[in-house]
Design a protein around this motif. Structure first.
Motif, PDB file in Angstrom:
ATOM      1  N   GLY A   1      -9.215   0.923   4.667  1.00 36.49           N
ATOM      2  CA  GLY A   1      -9.282   0.918   3.215  1.00 36.49           C
ATOM      3  C   GLY A   1      -9.303   2.290   2.565  1.00 36.49           C
ATOM      4  O   GLY A   1      -9.526   2.407   1.355  1.00 36.49           O
ATOM      5  N   GLN A   2      -9.078   3.306   3.365  1.00 39.01           N
ATOM      6  CA  GLN A   2      -9.095   4.685   2.852  1.00 39.01           C
ATOM      7  C   GLN A   2      -7.736   5.342   3.058  1.00 39.01           C
ATOM      8  O   GLN A   2      -6.898   4.848   3.812  1.00 39.01           O
ATOM      9  CB  GLN A   2     -10.166   5.502   3.574  1.00 39.01           C
ATOM     10  CG  GLN A   2     -11.557   4.925   3.505  1.00 39.01           C
ATOM     11  CD  GLN A   2     -12.114   4.944   2.111  1.00 39.01           C
ATOM     12  OE1 GLN A   2     -12.002   5.936   1.386  1.00 39.01           O
ATOM     13  NE2 GLN A   2     -12.721   3.843   1.709  1.00 39.01           N
ATOM     14  N   GLY A   3      -7.550   6.476   2.404  1.00 35.98           N
ATOM     15  CA  GLY A   3      -6.363   7.273   2.672  1.00 35.98           C
ATOM     16  C   GLY A   3      -6.598   8.165   3.874  1.00 35.98           C
ATOM     17  O   GLY A   3      -7.725   8.303   4.355  1.00 35.98           O
ATOM     18  N   PRO A   4      -5.535   8.779   4.389  1.00 40.31           N
ATOM     19  CA  PRO A   4      -5.700   9.708   5.510  1.00 40.31           C
ATOM     20  C   PRO A   4      -6.593  10.882   5.120  1.00 40.31           C
ATOM     21  O   PRO A   4      -6.469  11.413   4.021  1.00 40.31           O
ATOM     22  CB  PRO A   4      -4.266  10.185   5.782  1.00 40.31           C
ATOM     23  CG  PRO A   4      -3.383   9.137   5.189  1.00 40.31           C
ATOM     24  CD  PRO A   4      -4.115   8.608   4.004  1.00 40.31           C
TER      25      PRO A   4
ATOM     26  N   ARG B   1      -2.262  -0.818  -2.894  1.00 38.72           N
ATOM     27  CA  ARG B   1      -1.436  -1.845  -2.250  1.00 38.72           C
ATOM     28  C   ARG B   1      -0.644  -2.565  -3.340  1.00 38.72           C
ATOM     29  O   ARG B   1      -1.229  -3.138  -4.263  1.00 38.72           O
ATOM     30  CB  ARG B   1      -2.312  -2.858  -1.516  1.00 38.72           C
ATOM     31  CG  ARG B   1      -2.906  -2.335  -0.227  1.00 38.72           C
ATOM     32  CD  ARG B   1      -3.630  -3.453   0.537  1.00 38.72           C
ATOM     33  NE  ARG B   1      -4.227  -2.932   1.748  1.00 38.72           N
ATOM     34  CZ  ARG B   1      -3.600  -2.852   2.914  1.00 38.72           C
ATOM     35  NH1 ARG B   1      -2.361  -3.277   3.020  1.00 38.72           N
ATOM     36  NH2 ARG B   1      -4.212  -2.365   3.979  1.00 38.72           N
TER      37      ARG B   1
ATOM     38  N   GLN C   1      -7.811   7.973   9.449  1.00 40.75           N
ATOM     39  CA  GLN C   1      -7.736   7.027   8.344  1.00 40.75           C
ATOM     40  C   GLN C   1      -8.651   5.844   8.631  1.00 40.75           C
ATOM     41  O   GLN C   1      -8.349   4.994   9.472  1.00 40.75           O
ATOM     42  CB  GLN C   1      -6.304   6.544   8.114  1.00 40.75           C
ATOM     43  CG  GLN C   1      -6.148   5.676   6.879  1.00 40.75           C
ATOM     44  CD  GLN C   1      -4.703   5.312   6.581  1.00 40.75           C
ATOM     45  OE1 GLN C   1      -3.835   5.420   7.429  1.00 40.75           O
ATOM     46  NE2 GLN C   1      -4.435   4.878   5.355  1.00 40.75           N
TER      47      GLN C   1
ATOM     48  N   PHE D   1       0.440   6.093  -1.467  1.00 38.22           N
ATOM     49  CA  PHE D   1      -0.605   7.113  -1.422  1.00 38.22           C
ATOM     50  C   PHE D   1      -0.167   8.345  -2.200  1.00 38.22           C
ATOM     51  O   PHE D   1       0.934   8.867  -1.985  1.00 38.22           O
ATOM     52  CB  PHE D   1      -0.899   7.541   0.017  1.00 38.22           C
ATOM     53  CG  PHE D   1      -1.517   6.486   0.878  1.00 38.22           C
ATOM     54  CD1 PHE D   1      -0.724   5.641   1.638  1.00 38.22           C
ATOM     55  CD2 PHE D   1      -2.892   6.329   0.919  1.00 38.22           C
ATOM     56  CE1 PHE D   1      -1.286   4.655   2.431  1.00 38.22           C
ATOM     57  CE2 PHE D   1      -3.473   5.343   1.721  1.00 38.22           C
ATOM     58  CZ  PHE D   1      -2.670   4.507   2.478  1.00 38.22           C
TER      59      PHE D   1
ATOM     60  N   GLU E   1       2.121   0.040   0.668  1.00 38.77           N
ATOM     61  CA  GLU E   1       0.952   0.778   0.202  1.00 38.77           C
ATOM     62  C   GLU E   1       1.408   2.184  -0.185  1.00 38.77           C
ATOM     63  O   GLU E   1       2.168   2.825   0.546  1.00 38.77           O
ATOM     64  CB  GLU E   1      -0.132   0.841   1.270  1.00 38.77           C
ATOM     65  CG  GLU E   1      -1.449   1.398   0.748  1.00 38.77           C
ATOM     66  CD  GLU E   1      -2.647   1.052   1.611  1.00 38.77           C
ATOM     67  OE1 GLU E   1      -2.469   0.659   2.775  1.00 38.77           O
ATOM     68  OE2 GLU E   1      -3.780   1.190   1.102  1.00 38.77           O
TER      69      GLU E   1
ATOM     70  N   LEU F   1       3.904   6.108   7.445  1.00 37.57           N
ATOM     71  CA  LEU F   1       3.951   6.770   6.144  1.00 37.57           C
ATOM     72  C   LEU F   1       5.234   7.587   6.017  1.00 37.57           C
ATOM     73  O   LEU F   1       5.640   8.273   6.952  1.00 37.57           O
ATOM     74  CB  LEU F   1       2.777   7.737   6.011  1.00 37.57           C
ATOM     75  CG  LEU F   1       1.451   7.187   5.524  1.00 37.57           C
ATOM     76  CD1 LEU F   1       0.338   8.168   5.833  1.00 37.57           C
ATOM     77  CD2 LEU F   1       1.509   6.913   4.039  1.00 37.57           C
TER      78      LEU F   1
ATOM     79  N   PHE G   1      -5.633  13.146   0.319  1.00 41.74           N
ATOM     80  CA  PHE G   1      -4.965  11.897  -0.017  1.00 41.74           C
ATOM     81  C   PHE G   1      -5.885  11.027  -0.867  1.00 41.74           C
ATOM     82  O   PHE G   1      -7.105  11.029  -0.692  1.00 41.74           O
ATOM     83  CB  PHE G   1      -4.606  11.127   1.259  1.00 41.74           C
ATOM     84  CG  PHE G   1      -3.366  11.612   1.958  1.00 41.74           C
ATOM     85  CD1 PHE G   1      -3.418  12.710   2.804  1.00 41.74           C
ATOM     86  CD2 PHE G   1      -2.150  10.980   1.775  1.00 41.74           C
ATOM     87  CE1 PHE G   1      -2.283  13.163   3.455  1.00 41.74           C
ATOM     88  CE2 PHE G   1      -1.006  11.419   2.423  1.00 41.74           C
ATOM     89  CZ  PHE G   1      -1.071  12.514   3.260  1.00 41.74           C
ATOM     90  N   GLY G   2      -5.279  10.244  -1.746  1.00 41.65           N
ATOM     91  CA  GLY G   2      -6.016   9.198  -2.415  1.00 41.65           C
ATOM     92  C   GLY G   2      -6.245   8.013  -1.484  1.00 41.65           C
ATOM     93  O   GLY G   2      -5.734   7.990  -0.357  1.00 41.65           O
ATOM     94  N   LYS G   3      -6.973   7.023  -1.976  1.00 39.80           N
ATOM     95  CA  LYS G   3      -7.310   5.881  -1.129  1.00 39.80           C
ATOM     96  C   LYS G   3      -6.162   4.881  -0.998  1.00 39.80           C
ATOM     97  O   LYS G   3      -6.223   3.973  -0.176  1.00 39.80           O
ATOM     98  CB  LYS G   3      -8.540   5.165  -1.681  1.00 39.80           C
ATOM     99  CG  LYS G   3      -9.817   5.967  -1.532  1.00 39.80           C
ATOM    100  CD  LYS G   3     -11.035   5.151  -1.965  1.00 39.80           C
ATOM    101  CE  LYS G   3     -12.297   5.970  -1.733  1.00 39.80           C
ATOM    102  NZ  LYS G   3     -13.508   5.194  -2.084  1.00 39.80           N
ATOM    103  N   GLY G   4      -5.140   5.065  -1.810  1.00 42.68           N
ATOM    104  CA  GLY G   4      -3.975   4.193  -1.708  1.00 42.68           C
ATOM    105  C   GLY G   4      -4.015   3.030  -2.685  1.00 42.68           C
ATOM    106  O   GLY G   4      -5.083   2.588  -3.127  1.00 42.68           O
TER     107      GLY G   4
END
Lengths: 115, 112
Positions: free
Chosen positions: A40-43, B107, A37, B90, B88, B44, B102-105
């Motif tokens: 600022g990104q997802g896993p 917040r 990860q 996801f 956050e 997570l 996964f998406g970038k999330g």
């Protein structure tokens, strides 16, 4: 009960050094996953084990990355000749189900910083 | 290529406001979808999942998500948020037997 445990929590290494990151999954979980990860990104999926068998390593970014789970429990992710772009949080997850298509239990991650 | 898009990177709401976080995916076949949440300082954890059947899925802590196949969406909702929902979020897509994206999330910050 105990969750997924990762060590170290933080690792700082100089560019070119080798590092090893450890994951202790939940006891009895057959499936184990590694993710990277970036900030600022997802896993992002790296690799996946069912017991000791590495079923998918398509996400490993280069041949400098190597993962093993020799006895079907603890796993180690090794990065050789680290580069600055390897700086990220490395997450481990486990599941008591077969397959990637099931909910996963995540560890707290190892934050790797390459100087 | 398959992908997951979470349009809102940062959402700020007041307590008791209603919440909807967007998740869109690109894949034409059968999908399985998840929402995971990461509370401050924690790992997570699974919020809810969709495999098949009823497209309206209920998860923990009053969250729900609706799978709309025609819109390739799996938006997360909660009618009234609490300060403790600050986290956050996801969205994740599983394709076939061997690929999870996964998406970038997003917040989410809840003002007390």
């Amino acid at each position: 009960g105990a969750g997924v445990s990762q060590s170290p929590r933080y690792k700082v290494a100089k560019r070119g050094q080798d590092v090893a990151l450890r994951c202790d999954p939940i006891s009895g979980h057959v499936s184990l996953f590694w993710y990277q990860q970036a900030l600022g990104q997802g896993p992002e999926f790296l690799t996946y084990f069912q017991n000791e068998a590495q079923l998918d390593k398509s996400g490993l970014p280069s041949d400098r990355f190597f993962a093993e789970r020799p006895e079907g429990s603890v796993s180690t992710l090794k990065i050789q000749r680290t580069q600055q772009e390897d700086s990220a949080v490395y997450l481990c997850a486990s599941s008591d189900y077969w397959g990637i298509n099931q909910p996963q239990h995540f560890g707290d991650g190892t934050r790797l910083s390459i100087l | 290529a398959q992908s997951v898009s979470q349009h809102n990177h940062h959402v700020i709401l007041s307590e008791a406001a209603s919440l909807e976080l967007g998740c869109n995916y690109s894949y034409g076949g059968t999908v399985n979808l998840f929402w995971y949440v990461q509370y401050p300082g924690q790992h997570l954890q699974l919020l809810l999942k969709y495999f098949s059947g009823d497209p309206l899925v209920k998860g923990i802590k009053g969250f729900e998500a609706e799978f709309i196949k025609s819109k390739f969406s799996f938006n997360l909702r909660k009618p009234s948020v609490q300060w403790s929902d600050t986290a956050e979020y996801f969205c994740a897509l599983v394709v076939g037997d061997d690929k999870i994206i996964f998406g970038k999330g997003t917040r989410l910050h809840i003002l007390p």
